[in-house]
Design an enzyme around this catalytic site. Sequence first.
Site: not given
Length: 484
Positions: A135, A138, A319
């Site tokens: 993640s 991102k 997230s």
Amino acid sequence: MSAPPARTPGLRGSIARRPRLWAAGAAAVVALVLGGGAFAAGAVMAGGTTASAPPVAVSAPLRTQTQTPTPTPTPTPDPRAHPQAVAAPAPVRTCSVAGLSLDGRLGTFLGAVRNATTGEVLFDRGAGSYARTASVMKVLTSAAALAVLGSAHQVPTTVVKGANPGEVVLVGGGDITLASGSANIYPGAASMLDLAAQVQAAWAADPSTAGTPITSIVLDASVFSGDRWQPSWNRKELYDGYSSEVTGLQVDGDRAEPSANVSTRSENAVLTAGQAFAGALGVPGATLAEGLAPAGAAQLGQVLSAPLSTMIPDALQRSDNTEAEMLARLVAVELGVGNDFAALQTAIPQALARYGLDTSGLVIADGSGLSDDNGVSPDFLTRLFMKINAHESELGIIYDGLPVGGVSGTLAGRFTDSPAAGSVIAKTGWIDTGYTLSGIVNAADGTVLTFAFFALDDVDDSARAALDALTTGVYECGNALSNS
């Protein structure tokens, strides 16, 4: 009668006979001599020479005398040695985190630490290797969205008049945050109830439709195309409630429970959105089918999402995979390079290059980081985080939106017993094949560092504690961090 005095012959006699006259003459001679001396002295001072001026009659006018200028002397080099400027002492780097980086819980480890001010690399363990980020991806997606769309960008959801009687078309603009009711987990989300109220008012105000029911709703999700589930993703992410399919039209991020971060997702997000709209219109029995809006159709209503300045911090703090995929896809659409997963390989590097970064090695399979096929190096991340730390362009939105160790977001429960609590500003990452952590450390000695750590392959939840211990070590070392 007495006889006259006898005359003294010569000069003495003359003086004796006329003493006053001779006294006046003597005074005049003295004055003349003194005046000539003063003139000569003035000539020496003015001309810079010792030559005597020629005699000048008192009655003659003064004349300007031309003097030959004295040449400027050539300076003689000073034979003495002059001390050179003393260079600032190089930092003594004797603080090591090598042992922490060898922790077996980290699996295959890659890492980099950089001084955020000077750009100097302090720690390098395969920093140039490209690998999956989980993640942390991102952060790249958010930076790309700010570069291309800007922080004020809002995503529309629109309803237009259909081609057939009793028909309306719900046109998704890609906003997955649209609330089916009055609110959901997304801050500032637009409401389907507001959109339905606009449509009802416009429908009633139009003489051609007033008094007739809405019987059909066309669902236009064509703003995105291609696979709705990235082929490399594990399908269990949908069933476990961590991500929805990527569609141009949906509500609540397709959550069964709109206010829950982790919630069951459906197998058809577009249809679920259509059902929510039909309910909001008060026509639950209306026919629902995917299709396209007629060209030039009259608009009946529109709502706008929260701006990216709100959406990006939300996506980073929680997230949120679905929100990140929406942002990535909108970047591709805005750049005109496509609207499917494949377009991201062109769109995200092209957007990030606007920050002056070398994006040639990036491999972008998605916007959320769920794919094992993504490729980003720790070195690239430390460079990007330097720009985030400097609040370059609008990247301060990312800085302010990142989780803080022991304080907020996905780091709220980590670093709680660490001296680095409150000083680690970073994005977490977790997929089945890796745990990652990357961001900024405000070190104990006042140095600001950027870092990226990947724990890959055969790892489990214990990798988080190992990553946190390593990051704490970096915090304690600061600018004394050694690469050995």
